[in-house]
Scaffold this motif. Structure first.
Motif: not given
Length: 89
Positions: A40-50
């Motif tokens: 999911s886009l939200e999961a990717l955002r959270k992973i990239e932001s730490g």
């Protein structure tokens, strides 16, 4: 079940994973990588932001595949710096 808090080294490794993924993504949008990986886009955002410092193995594998990274490359990038953190701690 309550999870134990993450150590500073685990949080740092999560930040480095995010940096690695952002770097490998290059000019591609997060949405394009999310769609290509099935994450999911939200999961990717959270992973990239730490904000998700320890994502599930299959999530990392899917993102690595979509970005053209081998799991060996991901592990090597994260463990090399983990060794540096341990030496300075």
């Amino acid at each position: 079940m309550v999870r134990p808090p993450l150590s500073p080294a685990e949080r740092e490794r999560g930040r480095r994973l995010g940096e690695l993924l952002r770097s490998a993504r290059g000019p591609r949008s997060q949405a394009a990588v999310a769609a290509a990986s099935g994450v999911s886009l939200e999961a990717l955002r959270k992973i990239e932001s730490g904000r998700i410092p320890m994502p599930a193995f299959f999530t990392v594998a899917a993102l690595a595949g979509a970005l053209g990274l081998s799991l060996d490359q991901v592990a090597s990038a994260l463990s090399a710096k983990s060794d540096d953190v341990r030496r300075t701690a």
